[in-house]
Design an enzyme around this catalytic site. Sequence first.
Site, PDB file in Angstrom:
ATOM      1  N   MET A 155       1.073  -0.845  -0.015  1.00 50.66           N
ATOM      2  CA  MET A 155       0.179  -0.052  -0.370  1.00 50.66           C
ATOM      3  C   MET A 155       0.660   1.167   0.063  1.00 50.66           C
ATOM      4  O   MET A 155       0.722   1.824   0.879  1.00 50.66           O
ATOM      5  CB  MET A 155      -0.726   0.223   1.302  1.00 50.66           C
ATOM      6  CG  MET A 155      -1.651   1.077   0.797  1.00 50.66           C
ATOM      7  SD  MET A 155      -3.148   1.609   0.112  1.00 50.66           S
ATOM      8  CE  MET A 155      -3.658  -0.149  -0.239  1.00 50.66           C
ATOM      9  N   GLY A 156       1.495   1.371  -0.860  1.00 46.65           N
ATOM     10  CA  GLY A 156       2.834   2.421  -1.279  1.00 46.65           C
ATOM     11  C   GLY A 156       1.782   3.419  -2.125  1.00 46.65           C
ATOM     12  O   GLY A 156       0.399   3.406  -2.334  1.00 46.65           O
ATOM     13  N   ARG A 157       2.805   4.529  -2.697  1.00 46.06           N
ATOM     14  CA  ARG A 157       2.118   5.421  -3.805  1.00 46.06           C
ATOM     15  C   ARG A 157       0.542   4.961  -5.112  1.00 46.06           C
ATOM     16  O   ARG A 157      -0.437   5.079  -4.710  1.00 46.06           O
ATOM     17  CB  ARG A 157       3.511   6.120  -4.749  1.00 46.06           C
ATOM     18  CG  ARG A 157       3.639   7.147  -3.522  1.00 46.06           C
ATOM     19  CD  ARG A 157       5.121   7.555  -4.612  1.00 46.06           C
ATOM     20  NE  ARG A 157       5.932   6.632  -4.465  1.00 46.06           N
ATOM     21  CZ  ARG A 157       7.444   6.327  -3.828  1.00 46.06           C
ATOM     22  NH1 ARG A 157       7.383   7.713  -3.302  1.00 46.06           N
ATOM     23  NH2 ARG A 157       7.640   5.354  -4.629  1.00 46.06           N
ATOM     24  N   ILE A 158       1.465   3.441  -5.477  1.00 49.85           N
ATOM     25  CA  ILE A 158       0.911   3.137  -6.598  1.00 49.85           C
ATOM     26  C   ILE A 158      -1.008   1.962  -5.798  1.00 49.85           C
ATOM     27  O   ILE A 158      -1.629   2.667  -6.452  1.00 49.85           O
ATOM     28  CB  ILE A 158       1.244   2.254  -7.717  1.00 49.85           C
ATOM     29  CG1 ILE A 158       2.092   3.520  -8.471  1.00 49.85           C
ATOM     30  CG2 ILE A 158       0.263   1.783  -8.372  1.00 49.85           C
ATOM     31  CD1 ILE A 158       3.464   2.673  -8.526  1.00 49.85           C
ATOM     32  N   THR A 236       1.733  -5.911 -11.679  1.00 52.27           N
ATOM     33  CA  THR A 236       2.333  -4.529 -12.488  1.00 52.27           C
ATOM     34  C   THR A 236       3.299  -4.723 -11.621  1.00 52.27           C
ATOM     35  O   THR A 236       4.102  -2.911 -12.515  1.00 52.27           O
ATOM     36  CB  THR A 236       1.523  -4.238 -12.768  1.00 52.27           C
ATOM     37  OG1 THR A 236       0.630  -2.930 -11.211  1.00 52.27           O
ATOM     38  CG2 THR A 236       0.298  -3.767 -13.836  1.00 52.27           C
ATOM     39  N   ARG A 238       6.461  -6.338  -9.887  1.00 51.56           N
ATOM     40  CA  ARG A 238       8.293  -6.623 -10.670  1.00 51.56           C
ATOM     41  C   ARG A 238       7.583  -8.306 -10.863  1.00 51.56           C
ATOM     42  O   ARG A 238       7.145  -8.654 -10.200  1.00 51.56           O
ATOM     43  CB  ARG A 238       8.815  -6.868 -10.562  1.00 51.56           C
ATOM     44  CG  ARG A 238       9.387  -5.302 -10.017  1.00 51.56           C
ATOM     45  CD  ARG A 238      10.547  -4.746 -11.782  1.00 51.56           C
ATOM     46  NE  ARG A 238      11.294  -3.663 -11.776  1.00 51.56           N
ATOM     47  CZ  ARG A 238      10.437  -2.179 -11.998  1.00 51.56           C
ATOM     48  NH1 ARG A 238       9.229  -2.271 -12.248  1.00 51.56           N
ATOM     49  NH2 ARG A 238      11.208  -1.400 -11.963  1.00 51.56           N
ATOM     50  N   GLU A 267      12.204  -9.878 -18.774  1.00 51.49           N
ATOM     51  CA  GLU A 267      11.876  -9.325 -19.812  1.00 51.49           C
ATOM     52  C   GLU A 267      12.585  -8.821 -21.288  1.00 51.49           C
ATOM     53  O   GLU A 267      14.107  -8.638 -20.909  1.00 51.49           O
ATOM     54  CB  GLU A 267      11.312  -8.196 -19.517  1.00 51.49           C
ATOM     55  CG  GLU A 267      10.476  -8.664 -18.555  1.00 51.49           C
ATOM     56  CD  GLU A 267       9.579  -7.409 -17.394  1.00 51.49           C
ATOM     57  OE1 GLU A 267       9.988  -5.622 -17.781  1.00 51.49           O
ATOM     58  OE2 GLU A 267       8.065  -6.801 -16.973  1.00 51.49           O
ATOM     59  N   HIS A 286       5.249  -4.840 -20.292  1.00 46.91           N
ATOM     60  CA  HIS A 286       5.619  -3.823 -19.446  1.00 46.91           C
ATOM     61  C   HIS A 286       5.324  -2.400 -19.732  1.00 46.91           C
ATOM     62  O   HIS A 286       5.985  -1.797 -19.673  1.00 46.91           O
ATOM     63  CB  HIS A 286       7.147  -4.003 -18.956  1.00 46.91           C
ATOM     64  CG  HIS A 286       7.482  -3.598 -17.669  1.00 46.91           C
ATOM     65  ND1 HIS A 286       8.906  -4.002 -17.109  1.00 46.91           N
ATOM     66  CD2 HIS A 286       7.505  -2.300 -16.354  1.00 46.91           C
ATOM     67  CE1 HIS A 286       8.683  -3.520 -16.095  1.00 46.91           C
ATOM     68  NE2 HIS A 286       8.102  -2.635 -15.465  1.00 46.91           N
TER      69      HIS A 286
HETATM   70  P1  NAP Z   1       5.813   2.551  -3.320  1.00 43.64           P
HETATM   71  O1  NAP Z   1       5.698   4.252  -2.832  1.00 43.64           O
HETATM   72  O2  NAP Z   1       6.970   2.613  -2.423  1.00 43.64           O
HETATM   73  O3  NAP Z   1       5.242   1.108  -2.096  1.00 43.64           O
HETATM   74  C1  NAP Z   1       5.479   0.433  -2.276  1.00 43.64           C
HETATM   75  C2  NAP Z   1       4.831  -0.195  -1.033  1.00 43.64           C
HETATM   76  O4  NAP Z   1       5.636  -1.659  -1.373  1.00 43.64           O
HETATM   77  C3  NAP Z   1       5.312   0.888   0.761  1.00 43.64           C
HETATM   78  O5  NAP Z   1       4.076   0.636   0.738  1.00 43.64           O
HETATM   79  C4  NAP Z   1       5.763  -0.585   0.885  1.00 43.64           C
HETATM   80  O6  NAP Z   1       5.519  -0.610   2.260  1.00 43.64           O
HETATM   81  C5  NAP Z   1       5.330  -2.029   0.633  1.00 43.64           C
HETATM   82  N1  NAP Z   1       6.530  -2.873   1.088  1.00 43.64           N
HETATM   83  C6  NAP Z   1       7.950  -2.567   0.881  1.00 43.64           C
HETATM   84  N2  NAP Z   1       8.076  -4.367   0.724  1.00 43.64           N
HETATM   85  C7  NAP Z   1       7.007  -4.332   1.355  1.00 43.64           C
HETATM   86  C8  NAP Z   1       6.747  -6.584   1.809  1.00 43.64           C
HETATM   87  N3  NAP Z   1       7.949  -7.713   1.488  1.00 43.64           N
HETATM   88  N4  NAP Z   1       5.826  -6.566   1.692  1.00 43.64           N
HETATM   89  C9  NAP Z   1       5.046  -6.047   2.259  1.00 43.64           C
HETATM   90  N5  NAP Z   1       5.184  -4.404   1.625  1.00 43.64           N
HETATM   91  C10 NAP Z   1       5.897  -4.366   1.416  1.00 43.64           C
HETATM   92  O7  NAP Z   1       6.461   2.025  -4.695  1.00 43.64           O
HETATM   93  P2  NAP Z   1       5.443   2.585  -5.489  1.00 43.64           P
HETATM   94  O8  NAP Z   1       5.862   3.916  -6.117  1.00 43.64           O
HETATM   95  O9  NAP Z   1       3.908   2.799  -5.107  1.00 43.64           O
HETATM   96  O10 NAP Z   1       5.423   1.223  -6.973  1.00 43.64           O
HETATM   97  C11 NAP Z   1       5.669   0.117  -6.522  1.00 43.64           C
HETATM   98  C12 NAP Z   1       6.730  -0.738  -7.670  1.00 43.64           C
HETATM   99  O11 NAP Z   1       5.589  -0.808  -8.659  1.00 43.64           O
HETATM  100  C13 NAP Z   1       7.458  -0.189  -7.721  1.00 43.64           C
HETATM  101  O12 NAP Z   1       8.512  -0.189  -7.240  1.00 43.64           O
HETATM  102  C14 NAP Z   1       7.759  -0.815  -9.672  1.00 43.64           C
HETATM  103  O13 NAP Z   1       8.640  -1.799  -8.796  1.00 43.64           O
HETATM  104  C15 NAP Z   1       6.255  -0.768  -9.575  1.00 43.64           C
HETATM  105  N6  NAP Z   1       6.333  -0.632 -10.708  1.00 43.64           N
HETATM  106  C16 NAP Z   1       5.454  -1.111 -12.289  1.00 43.64           C
HETATM  107  C17 NAP Z   1       5.246   0.293 -13.148  1.00 43.64           C
HETATM  108  C18 NAP Z   1       5.208  -0.825 -14.444  1.00 43.64           C
HETATM  109  O14 NAP Z   1       5.607   0.175 -15.443  1.00 43.64           O
HETATM  110  N7  NAP Z   1       4.085  -1.772 -14.252  1.00 43.64           N
HETATM  111  C19 NAP Z   1       5.407   1.359 -13.028  1.00 43.64           C
HETATM  112  C20 NAP Z   1       5.895   1.720 -11.977  1.00 43.64           C
HETATM  113  C21 NAP Z   1       5.776   1.114 -10.318  1.00 43.64           C
HETATM  114  P3  NAP Z   1       6.488   1.089   3.631  1.00 43.64           P
HETATM  115  O15 NAP Z   1       5.167   1.875   3.194  1.00 43.64           O
HETATM  116  O16 NAP Z   1       6.612   0.287   5.029  1.00 43.64           O
HETATM  117  O17 NAP Z   1       7.509   1.045   2.859  1.00 43.64           O
HETATM  118  C1  GLV Z   2       8.697   0.559 -13.953  1.00 43.60           C
HETATM  119  O1  GLV Z   2       8.060  -0.330 -14.146  1.00 43.60           O
HETATM  120  C2  GLV Z   2       8.659   1.299 -12.921  1.00 43.60           C
HETATM  121  O2  GLV Z   2       9.325   0.989 -12.089  1.00 43.60           O
HETATM  122  O3  GLV Z   2       8.836   3.107 -12.812  1.00 43.60           O
END
Ligand code: NAP
Ligand code: GLV
Length: 320
Positions: A155-158, A236, A238, A267, A286
Amino acid sequence: MKPKVYITRKVPAEIVTKIEDYCQVRMWDEADIPVPRAVLEEEIKDVEGLFCLLTENIDRELLGKAEQLKVISNMAVGYNNVDIKAAKEKGITVTNTPGVLTETTADLTFALLMAASRRLIESSDYLRSGNWKTWSPMQLTGQDIYGATLGIIGMGRIGASLAKRARGFDMDILYYNRSRKYDLEEELNLTFTEMDSLLKQSDFICIMTPYTPETKNLIGSRELSLMKNTAILINTARGGIVNEEALFHALKKGEIWAAGLDVFEQEPVSLDHPLLSLPNVVTLPHIGSASIKTRMKMADLAADNLLLVLQNQSPKHVVV
Ligand code: NAP
Ligand code: GLV
């Protein structure tokens, strides 16, 4: 003397111009072919700045060749492609591009959820291949989204942006995260739930954590066996977070109903990958953040991060 910078892929001209105002730029001038490792190993030797994509493996061995490197600016929010420990040891700043891609990625995640549950790709193929002979009561029927239970892991930004979309569909939203998000629970009516319980209760499960040693294979055969046989898994985040072999078997055996995948362990995914043979898997290359505006914002932010470090200022987003 302007600092030397290497850009590992052809990026829009305005981004190159912006960096060139302050730096001597060399660039791998291909948009759809990644820079060969041997080229990168050569190019990294004398640069102070590296602008790279998630496709580049910035490992310890590569960093060992970098003699002047001050900053690695990754044009992505995820940075599992960079050996953070090795960079830190060498005093290299690593930056990423969070925030600007949040809404676009949440949109795509919800689109994938809808496509998998209502069999959009399969239905389109059905029509185009000439199989549509008539309307029929149970033809191409899927799972309801409105009012269903959504489990979000990470439950982060996305994750939070995804929850906002789900509220519009009157979904019950469960989440699991390594830390509780009390404000979001209140604001978005979320229920914190331990993993196993989330897996058992959810109709849809979306993975939104980063890829780390702790999240590698987070979803394997045990976790899949806990899910409802009508459940739909969306990834979506990794590829390596979901064990692909276990997912294939769970889908094949009907342990879960469908999956939507934007990311894969390798990939681009190989065309003979077993998951691609299943009609109940929606696969995308992706494209989570792939809107024109968002990709421009990511490139611009990556350029800003790079330039700020080279100008001895704090970057907008620092990993280490
Ligand atoms: P974020 O804001 O850092 O959110 C990640 C969340 O995961 C945080 O709330 C974090 O907890 C939680 N977390 C980390 N490790 C964990 C674990 N072991 N167990 C449970 N929760 C855990 O990141 P975001 O911006 O939402 O992005 C998330 C991920 O999406 C990126 O890292 C990337 O790999 C992926 N992504 C993919 C695409 C695509 O094109 N498909 C695009 C953008 C991002 P805490 O709050 O405690 O730190
Ligand atoms: C895409 O997968 C990103 O992490 O920005």
